[in-house]
Design a protein around this motif. Structure first.
Motif, short mmCIF file in Angstrom:
data_model
loop_
_atom_site.label_atom_id
_atom_site.label_comp_id
_atom_site.label_asym_id
_atom_site.label_seq_id
_atom_site.Cartn_x
_atom_site.Cartn_y
_atom_site.Cartn_z
N GLN A 113 -21.57 12.51 1.00
CA GLN A 113 -22.86 12.86 1.62
C GLN A 113 -23.96 12.81 0.55
N PRO A 114 -24.26 11.59 0.05
CA PRO A 114 -25.21 11.52 -1.07
C PRO A 114 -26.60 12.05 -0.71
N ASN A 115 -26.91 12.11 0.58
CA ASN A 115 -28.24 12.61 0.97
C ASN A 115 -28.29 14.10 1.25
N TRP A 116 -27.22 14.78 0.96
CA TRP A 116 -27.17 16.20 1.36
C TRP A 116 -28.34 16.97 0.76
N GLY A 117 -28.71 16.64 -0.49
CA GLY A 117 -29.78 17.36 -1.18
C GLY A 117 -31.12 17.19 -0.48
N THR A 118 -31.43 15.93 -0.14
CA THR A 118 -32.68 15.67 0.58
C THR A 118 -32.72 16.45 1.89
N GLN A 119 -31.57 16.48 2.58
CA GLN A 119 -31.49 17.22 3.83
C GLN A 119 -31.68 18.72 3.58
N ALA A 120 -31.01 19.25 2.58
CA ALA A 120 -31.10 20.68 2.28
C ALA A 120 -32.54 21.05 1.95
N GLU A 121 -33.24 20.14 1.25
CA GLU A 121 -34.63 20.43 0.89
C GLU A 121 -35.52 20.59 2.13
N GLN A 122 -35.04 20.01 3.26
CA GLN A 122 -35.79 20.17 4.51
C GLN A 122 -35.19 21.29 5.37
N GLY A 123 -34.29 22.04 4.78
CA GLY A 123 -33.70 23.17 5.53
C GLY A 123 -32.55 22.76 6.42
N ASN A 124 -32.11 21.52 6.30
CA ASN A 124 -31.00 21.06 7.14
C ASN A 124 -29.67 21.19 6.39
N LEU A 125 -28.92 22.21 6.71
CA LEU A 125 -27.64 22.44 6.02
C LEU A 125 -26.47 21.90 6.84
N SER A 126 -26.76 21.26 7.98
CA SER A 126 -25.65 20.85 8.84
C SER A 126 -24.75 19.79 8.20
N PRO A 127 -25.26 18.89 7.33
CA PRO A 127 -24.31 17.97 6.69
C PRO A 127 -23.24 18.71 5.89
N ILE A 128 -23.61 19.82 5.28
CA ILE A 128 -22.64 20.60 4.51
C ILE A 128 -21.60 21.20 5.44
N ARG A 129 -22.12 21.91 6.47
CA ARG A 129 -21.21 22.58 7.40
C ARG A 129 -20.27 21.56 8.05
N THR A 130 -20.82 20.45 8.49
CA THR A 130 -20.01 19.45 9.19
C THR A 130 -18.93 18.88 8.27
N TRP A 131 -19.31 18.60 7.03
CA TRP A 131 -18.33 18.03 6.10
C TRP A 131 -17.16 19.01 5.87
N LEU A 132 -17.51 20.28 5.66
CA LEU A 132 -16.46 21.28 5.42
C LEU A 132 -15.58 21.46 6.65
N GLN A 133 -16.21 21.45 7.81
CA GLN A 133 -15.44 21.65 9.04
C GLN A 133 -14.49 20.47 9.26
N THR A 134 -15.02 19.26 9.08
CA THR A 134 -14.24 18.05 9.34
C THR A 134 -13.10 17.88 8.34
N HIS A 135 -13.37 18.24 7.08
CA HIS A 135 -12.37 17.97 6.05
C HIS A 135 -11.45 19.15 5.77
N ILE A 136 -11.87 20.35 6.11
CA ILE A 136 -11.07 21.52 5.73
C ILE A 136 -10.77 22.44 6.92
#
Lengths: 505, 505
Positions: free
Chosen positions: A440-463
């Motif tokens: 998720q190379p764009n996670w930082g750009t997303q987080a800077e806009q308050g969008n944490l869903s890439p993080i949550r989704t990645w953890l849910q899908t992989h773990i």
């Protein structure tokens, strides 16, 4: 009813009774009137006894054995799916472990540790290790007995470890911790000669309701909904997953430390998301259970440190903090703030430790525990062993035991083998994070806009969604392509703090 | 261990499991996230099943039978005290009742009523009795079956009544209610021709926190301590005594009705004081249990109506109310206020009924229940039977069933035989109050100074501390010198409302 469905039914009863025990504990910490304590321990003991009874009941063993041979592991029904077969193996493992421990031992252990925890509280308060000593001796002796009851091949500590971190081996921990120790000590040494970072502005009086509003905002952004979760105050923060649709977290609010509340929110939120991310349809089976304490801790530390002490995260949240607390943060820049929350300074107290010191606190405890269990250290000699290591690892000299070996409740509760899972959590988290950034190379750009869903989704899908489907080793391999190593953690620390403290590398 | 101690140990386990069930219910109403409902009923059913199992277990029966012969009531140990013998008789009674009801019936009853309660909610909302009809038919049919299982000598309704109000007889209720009905109707008739009392000022917007502060003040004055009790919000007010040192009450806060909050506080506080007044040392035995629902209700109504609608009480509390809500009450005199809170106006809804109408609401329900159980009324004919009586007793003509026979949840839950205990509570309360005034002639002067302890102490000394030591009849006789009668209640109403409404007498 199909035998597998029948087994689920029995197993769900155990899950329900455990969940009710968690509610009793949650209530005790938060809403129970103080004097209610007169009867609560008896209630919890009664339910825990019922859980143990049901886990080791003949009905449960028979039901399980009709699907998987308890002795040979042979699967008896050819129509079972691969997932069902894995679940049966986990159930078998749990059953064999529980069945080894007699109810009488469970009761004795509960009584001794309940008393020890009570005395520990006073001993800590009055800085009196001698008061605690006879109780801790009893606890350690019971833990050694527990190791014998459970059994082990290499080291008695393996048996205890196994109850918190299935399949973990003492020898593996020694190896990985030996790799970990020198670079951590080296980093601390290099930073110690740099000028300290100004961080006093973090500690100012901040109204409770503002702290809690901010905590709720973070939880909302993490993906929590009030219809299936809640946040309360308690003396020590914790997270308890009562049911798939009922996750409860708490924070301890220090009026002069909003950052403490934020850390706790992210930490408990990380545990909470793991719980929510399990597949509800599998509730009552091992497939909807947390894999191990180490993996669970990797989720809390992922959010607390790797995300919550990351610049991207604060790019979005710091302006909101400034808006809510203009007096405290109005004149502070994001850069100053980021440096402050990442300032490194060894501390006597584990729970106040920075990212670098933290694992050294754990290593110290692990080494002492191991020696206590193998009998190469006497309980009475703990303070000396503790203080010697504190000087060596952190350069600190505890003057009083309440800032030293009396600081944690764990030993009084007989939780020997638990601490290492904290260190494993940090290592897993860093190794997962390293892969996450690639995926998720764009996670930082997303987080800077308050969008944490890439993080949550990645953890849910992989773990999260796998529950106990894979072992920790299989999961780590599957996600990152290799087994657990200290390298990603060390790399992360070296890179981050070399920049922050301008270290020569 | 002495067999009596062994019995207490088993009985305490049952008390603990019941207490945990109450906590699950309390949590569900107050703090559980909404989606938690997906698993909560299963948890409650599991625990209730365990309670029933333990109550009827061979181990319990054997333990009990070693002290009191289950068939002949013969006491087998000559060294037992009189109090212990009484406890054994109560235990035996409970055991024989519980043992009659098979687990399969308990489960079926739970499933049918759980569905019926769910449908009732929709039926009430959409004013659709037909939707509810088939479910209520099933419930009534199960209740008739329950009566057969339990057994009875005179009337099947006796069997149901017995589970809420031990030893109460349908024929006795008919007698006492027949005495009660004419004077109540007469009073309503006389008041109906008088000009209505101005009470609109009671219903004004009042902040939630002020309502709650006032509720807490009342509880404090009643003798509650926050270290052993608490007050929360819920949709319907209730009180649950979890343990001797943990009493939990709730109120429903309507932002435009602070008097509703105050009534509920006094009502639930009355139940709560009963719970607190039981002897903690006897916890786990029948000696520390509430005597009957009627006696329990007498305690709540004592505080809610006899104290809380009394001038002495408000002499102290009204000025505080005025201080807290100057806009609403600043220009109102105590006299106006007192008249307003005691204004009589028949209402469709039971829970909004005044002191005179209330029992007529109950009589109506009792008469219908009795006919349903004896088979002289069909479930489909309830609306007509209801509305006919409403006209006759209260002069009201319900236009819709949600204001009529669909208003209460009780029938959907299979609680047939419960309503009469509300009326009994009012009668017991008035009879106790009449004696209380003789024993404590200065109570009013004390109350005017905010000292409610003479009330609490009298109730504790004469009622609470005995638990189930006496039967209701014995207790009533012991306190007031005679068995229960409608007279004290009628006298109280006639005297109070003749003055208030200047009736000719």
């Amino acid at each position: 009813m199909h035998p597998y469905q029948k087994l689920i039914k029995l197993s769900k009863q155990i899950a329900h009774l455990s969940s009710i025990t968690y509610l009793l504990e949650w209530d005790q910490e938060i809403y129970m009137p103080a004097e209610g304590i007169a009867y609560r321990p008896e209630q919890i003991a009664l339910l825990s006894g019922l859980v143990h009874q049901k886990k080791t009941s003949k009905a449960f063993a028979k039901s399980l054995n009709s699907l998987i041979d308890l002795d040979t592991k042979e699967i008896k029904d050819p129509h079972l799916t691969l997932l069902q077969i894995i679940a049966l193996k986990r159930w078998r493992r749990d059953y064999l472990l529980a069945a080894k421990i007699p109810s009488s031992f469970v009761k004795k252990f509960a009584t001794v540790t309940s008393n020890a925890a009570h005395v520990w509280q006073m001993a800590k308060k009055h800085n009196d290790f001698k008061l605690f000593l006879p109780h801790l001796q009893k606890v350690i002796s019971l833990c050694r007995k527990k190791a014998d009851i459970i059994g082990y091949q290499e080291h008695p500590y393996d048996a205890l470890l196994d109850t918190y971190e299935p399949d973990a081996k003492t020898s593996d921990l020694i190896n990985i911790f030996n790799q970990l120790k020198p670079p951590l000590k080296q980093l601390l040494k290099e930073i110690s000669i740099k000028s300290p970072v100004e961080n006093h502005f973090l500690y100012q009086l901040c109204p409770k309701h503002i702290q809690l509003e901010f905590a709720h905002l973070i939880l909302e952004k993490m993906g929590f909904s009030l219809s299936s979760s809640r946040l309360d105050y308690s003396v020590h923060p914790f997270c308890t997953g009562l049911q798939p649709k009922d996750t409860r977290m708490t924070v301890a609010v220090n009026p002069e430390n909003i950052l403490g509340t934020i850390s706790a929110t992210l930490h408990e939120g990380g545990h909470g998301l793991y719980h929510i991310g399990l597949i509800a349809e599998h509730y009552g089976t091992p497939l909807a259970e947390s894999l191990s304490l180490g993996i669970d801790e990797s989720q809390s530390r992922f959010w607390e440190t790797l995300i919550g002490q990351n610049r991207h995260f604060w790019q979005y949240f710091f302006p909101i903090l400034q808006q809510n607390l203009p007096k405290q943060f109005g004149l502070i820049t994001l850069d100053q703030f980021y440096r402050a929350i990442n300032s490194i300074k060894p501390h006597f107290i584990r729970i106040e430790a920075d990212e670098i010191s933290y694992n050294l606190h754990i290593l110290l405890r692990f080494e002492i525990e191991k020696q206590l269990i193998e009998g190469s250290l006497s309980v009475k000699d703990i303070p000396e062993a503790w203080n010697t290591r504190m000087r060596d690892y952190l350069g600190l000299d505890p003057k009083i035991d309440s800032q030293g070996c009396l600081q944690d409740i764990h030993w009084s509760l007989g939780m020997i083998g638990y601490f290492p899972t904290y260190a494993l959590g940090n290592l897993y988290a860093a190794q997962f994070f390293s892969q996450f950034k690639k995926d998720q190379p764009n996670w930082g750009t997303q987080a800077e806009q308050g969008n944490l869903s890439p993080i949550r989704t990645w953890l849910q899908t992989h773990i999260h969604k796998f529950g106990r489907q894979y072992t920790q080793e299989e999961l780590c391999q599957k996600i990152t392509g290799s087994i657990l190593s200290e390298k990603p953690f060390i790399d992360y620390l070296q890179k981050k703090y070399s920049t922050l403290y301008q270290l020569d590398s």
